[in-house]
Design a protein around this motif. Structure first.
Motif, mmCIF file in Angstrom:
data_model
loop_
_atom_site.group_PDB
_atom_site.id
_atom_site.type_symbol
_atom_site.label_atom_id
_atom_site.label_comp_id
_atom_site.label_asym_id
_atom_site.label_seq_id
_atom_site.Cartn_x
_atom_site.Cartn_y
_atom_site.Cartn_z
ATOM 1 N N LEU A 35 -51.539 1.766 22.312
ATOM 2 C CA LEU A 35 -50.370 2.330 21.646
ATOM 3 C C LEU A 35 -49.605 1.265 20.855
ATOM 4 O O LEU A 35 -49.245 1.484 19.698
ATOM 5 C CB LEU A 35 -49.450 2.998 22.669
ATOM 6 C CG LEU A 35 -48.176 3.597 22.108
ATOM 7 C CD1 LEU A 35 -48.508 4.776 21.204
ATOM 8 C CD2 LEU A 35 -47.269 4.039 23.238
ATOM 9 N N LEU A 36 -49.379 0.118 21.461
ATOM 10 C CA LEU A 36 -48.660 -0.943 20.759
ATOM 11 C C LEU A 36 -49.467 -1.470 19.575
ATOM 12 O O LEU A 36 -48.899 -1.796 18.528
ATOM 13 C CB LEU A 36 -48.322 -2.081 21.722
ATOM 14 C CG LEU A 36 -47.245 -1.770 22.746
ATOM 15 C CD1 LEU A 36 -47.114 -2.922 23.744
ATOM 16 C CD2 LEU A 36 -45.926 -1.489 22.079
ATOM 17 N N ALA A 38 -51.544 0.310 17.751
ATOM 18 C CA ALA A 38 -51.446 1.335 16.708
ATOM 19 C C ALA A 38 -50.088 1.275 16.014
ATOM 20 O O ALA A 38 -50.003 1.386 14.784
ATOM 21 C CB ALA A 38 -51.676 2.714 17.308
ATOM 22 N N VAL A 39 -49.033 1.081 16.772
ATOM 23 C CA VAL A 39 -47.696 0.961 16.177
ATOM 24 C C VAL A 39 -47.632 -0.267 15.276
ATOM 25 O O VAL A 39 -47.066 -0.214 14.185
ATOM 26 C CB VAL A 39 -46.616 0.898 17.280
ATOM 27 C CG1 VAL A 39 -45.271 0.482 16.721
ATOM 28 C CG2 VAL A 39 -46.510 2.237 17.980
ATOM 29 N N HIS A 40 -48.230 -1.348 15.709
ATOM 30 C CA HIS A 40 -48.233 -2.555 14.883
ATOM 31 C C HIS A 40 -49.016 -2.347 13.586
ATOM 32 O O HIS A 40 -48.612 -2.833 12.533
ATOM 33 C CB HIS A 40 -48.812 -3.726 15.665
ATOM 34 C CG HIS A 40 -48.884 -4.986 14.876
ATOM 35 N ND1 HIS A 40 -47.769 -5.698 14.520
ATOM 36 C CD2 HIS A 40 -49.935 -5.650 14.351
ATOM 37 C CE1 HIS A 40 -48.139 -6.747 13.808
ATOM 38 N NE2 HIS A 40 -49.455 -6.738 13.698
ATOM 39 N N VAL A 42 -49.378 0.452 11.980
ATOM 40 C CA VAL A 42 -48.654 1.369 11.104
ATOM 41 C C VAL A 42 -47.357 0.746 10.594
ATOM 42 O O VAL A 42 -47.055 0.813 9.399
ATOM 43 C CB VAL A 42 -48.351 2.698 11.841
ATOM 44 C CG1 VAL A 42 -47.454 3.588 11.007
ATOM 45 C CG2 VAL A 42 -49.651 3.407 12.166
ATOM 46 N N TYR A 43 -46.593 0.130 11.470
ATOM 47 C CA TYR A 43 -45.274 -0.378 11.102
ATOM 48 C C TYR A 43 -45.191 -1.897 11.067
ATOM 49 O O TYR A 43 -44.098 -2.451 10.947
ATOM 50 C CB TYR A 43 -44.228 0.123 12.098
ATOM 51 C CG TYR A 43 -44.092 1.614 12.093
ATOM 52 C CD1 TYR A 43 -43.500 2.270 11.019
ATOM 53 C CD2 TYR A 43 -44.561 2.388 13.158
ATOM 54 C CE1 TYR A 43 -43.382 3.639 11.011
ATOM 55 C CE2 TYR A 43 -44.438 3.752 13.161
ATOM 56 C CZ TYR A 43 -43.849 4.377 12.083
ATOM 57 O OH TYR A 43 -43.734 5.725 12.074
ATOM 58 N N GLY A 44 -46.306 -2.560 11.172
ATOM 59 C CA GLY A 44 -46.311 -4.021 11.212
ATOM 60 C C GLY A 44 -45.861 -4.645 9.913
ATOM 61 O O GLY A 44 -45.626 -3.972 8.891
#
Length: 51
Positions: A35-36, A38-40, A42-44
């Motif tokens: 999850l982390l 994937a967030v990175h 997308v929003y990294g």
């Protein structure tokens, strides 16, 4: 490598059979990592424009 230790087996993680959630807690660290990641993705931080 991640799937082997995280596979919820009652014989390994809850041999007494008292608390079923012990068996499923093994999925939390790999799930949180995915999850982390994937967030990175997308929003990294985005690279600056190339000149």
């Amino acid at each position: 490598m991640t799937i082997g230790p995280a596979w919820p087996r009652a014989a390994v993680y809850d041999p007494a059979g008292g608390l079923r959630y012990f068996q499923w807690f093994t999925l939390l660290p790999p799930s949180a990592t995915v999850l982390l990641g994937a967030v990175h993705l997308v929003y990294g931080r985005r690279p600056s424009s190339v000149r």
